[in-house]
Design an enzyme around this catalytic site. Structure first.
Site, PDB file in Angstrom:
ATOM      1  N   GLU A 170       0.834  -1.200   0.000  1.00  0.00           N
ATOM      2  CA  GLU A 170       0.000   0.000   0.000  1.00  0.00           C
ATOM      3  C   GLU A 170       0.865   1.245   0.000  1.00  0.00           C
ATOM      4  OE1 GLU A 170       0.795   1.580   2.885  1.00  0.00           O
ATOM      5  OE2 GLU A 170       1.763  -0.243   3.607  1.00  0.00           O
ATOM      6  N   GLU A 313       4.444  -0.983   1.522  1.00  0.00           N
ATOM      7  CA  GLU A 313       4.650  -1.241   0.086  1.00  0.00           C
ATOM      8  C   GLU A 313       4.641  -2.730  -0.258  1.00  0.00           C
ATOM      9  OE1 GLU A 313       8.298   0.719  -1.086  1.00  0.00           O
ATOM     10  OE2 GLU A 313       7.724   2.596  -0.102  1.00  0.00           O
TER      11      GLU A 313
END
Length: 346
Positions: A170, A313
């Site tokens: 994310e 991430e």
């Protein structure tokens, strides 16, 4: 509204898998956690010789209205700037995906910026960020269900290309705030233990963040029993899409590698919709964000790595993949005592 139908793992192959694992050319149990992982992977793939194909890390990006309340040291524009950075290469998740053979799939789930075409970013934009949940719902129930569906569709894309193992990442400035609220809602752990520094708040900043989130909980008009409504009320578009992606991945029989604090909150949300999704999940690591260890414990999850990561991430999930791949290779590539001229020595 999409309905997910996740099949609990078929345990009929378990005796054969255990027999193979126990009779590989090693002392019984000597490869420890790899043996547990091999059993899980074999059950998911319904194979005595499982293997991974075309691993993908799907990174959803979106903005959050709550950032207007000063709950993050990262300004909002960092979301789109980092998404653009990911598309060019050179970020943390880029080198990890390159190192471990992952396809990086970038998705605009709701970034407050008009990203030009031609950068390899999938446009699934739900809006220019969520509402400020201190004063209004982050999203409507209809938007929640639409985001679940869009996340599921991205997983279908990579599955159609042969992918059978997926991690999720994310990008969204301020997204540890909705994650802390999801953790509190789903585990009933006191909010004060769920709220941490995020991208780098000092003690004063963490105290302010806790006050804002506590007030947001008090302002929410929804009954505590309305779990899905409250997840939508406080959630992020990128988080909702990750939830839908996890549910669809399990439905398709894919292995899910769970990343850090935010993605652990997402798998917890997915489990509130269908608990069977957990059987398809491996928890990649325990990070440094306050609350992550407590949330993993509440879910009964055992993380593989403890590297003090807090990047997000999908970085911790991708870092964990070689361990998971070793488990699959162990059961697939090692000989059994019956295959070779070695005396069984246990």
């Amino acid at each position: 509204m999409r309905k997910f139908n996740i099949s609990p793992l078929d345990r009929s192959l378990e005796p054969a898998l255990r027999n193979r694992i126990d009779n590989l050319t090693k002392p019984k149990g000597s490869l420890g956690r790899l043996e547990d992982l091999a059993l899980q992977i074999g059950l998911i793939q319904k194979s005595l010789k499982p293997m991974f194909r075309s691993p993908a890390n799907i990174l959803f990006a979106a903005d959050h209205g709550i950032i207007a309340e000063g709950v993050s040291v990262s300004p909002k524009e960092v979301t789109w700037q980092q998404l653009a950075h990911f598309s060019k290469g050179g970020a943390g998740i880029n080198f990890l995906c390159d190192q471990h053979g992952f396809r990086l799939v970038l998705v605009d789930a709701g970034v407050d910026y008009d990203i030009p075409q031609g950068h390899g970013i999938i446009d699934m934009k739900m809006g220019r960020g969520t509402g400020n949940f201190l004063h209004e719902p982050a999203m409507t129930t209809d938007q929640w269900h639409e985001a679940l569906d869009r996340g599921a569709r991205v997983v279908e894309m990579v599955h159609a290309d042969g992918c059978n193992v997926v991690s999720f990442g994310e990008m969204g400035s301020g997204n540890t705030s909705p994650s802390a609220l999801w953790m509190h809602i789903l585990t009933e752990i006191p909010l004060s233990l769920c709220v941490g520094a995020g991208a780098g708040l000092n003690n004063s900043g963490v105290g302010h963040k806790l006050r804002v989130l506590s007030q947001a909980i008090d302002n929410c008009p929804l009954d505590k029993a309305d779990i899905q409504g409250r997840l939508a009320y406080f959630g992020g578009f990128e988080m909702a899409m990750a939830v839908g992606g996890m549910l669809r991945a399990a439905e398709l029989g894919m292995l899910i590698i769970v990343d850090g604090f935010i993605m652990t909150a997402c798998i917890a949300a997915a489990m509130s919709i269908d608990p069977a999704v957990k059987e398809y999940a491996v928890f990649g690591h325990c990070g440094d964000e306050a609350g992550h260890k407590l949330m993993l414990e509440a879910l009964g999850a055992r993380p593989l790595l403890h590297l003090s990561l807090r990047l997000g991430e999908g970085s911790g999930a991708v870092c964990a993949f070689p361990v998971i791949d070793s488990a699959a290779r162990m059961i697939t590539e090692m000989d059994t005592f019956a295959d070779v001229d070695v005396t069984k020595y246990f």
